[in-house]
Design a protein around this motif. Structure first.
Motif, PDB file in Angstrom:
ATOM      1  N   PHE A   4      29.970  46.304  40.837  1.00  0.00           N
ATOM      2  CA  PHE A   4      28.719  46.385  40.095  1.00  0.00           C
ATOM      3  C   PHE A   4      28.161  44.988  39.902  1.00  0.00           C
ATOM      4  O   PHE A   4      28.803  44.142  39.275  1.00  0.00           O
ATOM      5  CB  PHE A   4      28.946  47.023  38.710  1.00  0.00           C
ATOM      6  N   ASN A   5      27.001  44.740  40.437  1.00  0.00           N
ATOM      7  CA  ASN A   5      26.312  43.460  40.282  1.00  0.00           C
ATOM      8  C   ASN A   5      24.835  43.735  40.078  1.00  0.00           C
ATOM      9  O   ASN A   5      24.346  44.823  40.374  1.00  0.00           O
ATOM     10  CB  ASN A   5      26.515  42.576  41.518  1.00  0.00           C
ATOM     11  N   GLY A   6      24.145  42.736  39.577  1.00  0.00           N
ATOM     12  CA  GLY A   6      22.712  42.902  39.363  1.00  0.00           C
ATOM     13  C   GLY A   6      21.948  41.631  39.672  1.00  0.00           C
ATOM     14  O   GLY A   6      22.514  40.541  39.742  1.00  0.00           O
ATOM     15  N   ILE A   7      20.664  41.813  39.857  1.00  0.00           N
ATOM     16  CA  ILE A   7      19.751  40.690  40.055  1.00  0.00           C
ATOM     17  C   ILE A   7      18.667  40.832  38.995  1.00  0.00           C
ATOM     18  O   ILE A   7      18.084  41.905  38.821  1.00  0.00           O
ATOM     19  CB  ILE A   7      19.114  40.722  41.462  1.00  0.00           C
ATOM     20  N   VAL A  38       9.887  36.602  46.888  1.00  0.00           N
ATOM     21  CA  VAL A  38      10.631  37.831  47.180  1.00  0.00           C
ATOM     22  C   VAL A  38      11.811  37.530  48.108  1.00  0.00           C
ATOM     23  O   VAL A  38      12.873  38.148  47.990  1.00  0.00           O
ATOM     24  CB  VAL A  38       9.692  38.895  47.791  1.00  0.00           C
ATOM     25  N   LEU A  39      11.659  36.566  49.001  1.00  0.00           N
ATOM     26  CA  LEU A  39      12.745  36.188  49.906  1.00  0.00           C
ATOM     27  C   LEU A  39      13.958  35.681  49.121  1.00  0.00           C
ATOM     28  O   LEU A  39      15.103  35.964  49.490  1.00  0.00           O
ATOM     29  CB  LEU A  39      12.273  35.138  50.907  1.00  0.00           C
ATOM     30  N   ALA A  45      20.425  39.295  47.024  1.00  0.00           N
ATOM     31  CA  ALA A  45      21.013  40.618  47.300  1.00  0.00           C
ATOM     32  C   ALA A  45      21.973  40.533  48.480  1.00  0.00           C
ATOM     33  O   ALA A  45      23.072  41.107  48.439  1.00  0.00           O
ATOM     34  CB  ALA A  45      19.903  41.629  47.589  1.00  0.00           C
ATOM     35  N   HIS A  46      21.577  39.804  49.505  1.00  0.00           N
ATOM     36  CA  HIS A  46      22.463  39.632  50.670  1.00  0.00           C
ATOM     37  C   HIS A  46      23.759  38.945  50.259  1.00  0.00           C
ATOM     38  O   HIS A  46      24.851  39.345  50.694  1.00  0.00           O
ATOM     39  CB  HIS A  46      21.746  38.843  51.759  1.00  0.00           C
ATOM     40  N   VAL A  61      17.274  35.344  39.056  1.00  0.00           N
ATOM     41  CA  VAL A  61      16.493  34.688  40.111  1.00  0.00           C
ATOM     42  C   VAL A  61      15.095  34.550  39.515  1.00  0.00           C
ATOM     43  O   VAL A  61      14.185  35.315  39.812  1.00  0.00           O
ATOM     44  CB  VAL A  61      16.486  35.516  41.415  1.00  0.00           C
ATOM     45  N   ASP A  62      14.977  33.587  38.600  1.00  0.00           N
ATOM     46  CA  ASP A  62      13.776  33.511  37.772  1.00  0.00           C
ATOM     47  C   ASP A  62      13.222  32.100  37.610  1.00  0.00           C
ATOM     48  O   ASP A  62      12.420  31.835  36.728  1.00  0.00           O
ATOM     49  CB  ASP A  62      14.052  34.113  36.405  1.00  0.00           C
ATOM     50  N   GLY A  63      13.655  31.183  38.454  1.00  0.00           N
ATOM     51  CA  GLY A  63      13.149  29.823  38.379  1.00  0.00           C
ATOM     52  C   GLY A  63      13.532  29.094  37.102  1.00  0.00           C
ATOM     53  O   GLY A  63      12.901  28.125  36.717  1.00  0.00           O
TER      54      GLY A  63
END
Length: 86
Positions: A4-7, A38-39, A45-46, A61-63
């Motif tokens: 289980f992981n999240g972004i 988006v990349l 995710a990769h 992933v929010d700067g």
């Protein structure tokens, strides 16, 4: 094997209820000063999918926006700032 992981992405795309002006301002309220690509989210995710040892985390992933102590949603904060004319 279960993992289980999240972004947790920052502001990336304009929402249906958000004005262009609000998005232009709110999407820059982070340490990199620009909307999240988006990349970058796809690459994260990769990484999570290809690294079997990573489990139980959420990667922002929010700067750097997470490190700014906003007390609410960045879209609402931006709207309040824009209303005050700052």
């Amino acid at each position: 094997k279960l993992r289980f992981n999240g972004i947790a992405p920052g502001l990336t795309l304009i929402s249906m209820t958000q004005s262009d002006r609000n998005f232009a301002f709110a999407s820059h309220l982070n340490f990199i000063g620009e909307p999240i690509d988006v990349l970058d989210i796809a690459q994260t995710a990769h990484l999570l999918l290809s690294s079997g040892s990573i489990n139980g985390i959420t990667i922002p992933v929010d700067g750097g926006q997470k490190m700014i102590n906003f007390t609410g949603d960045v879209v609402n904060i931006a709207e309040n700032i824009l209303k005050k004319g700052l």
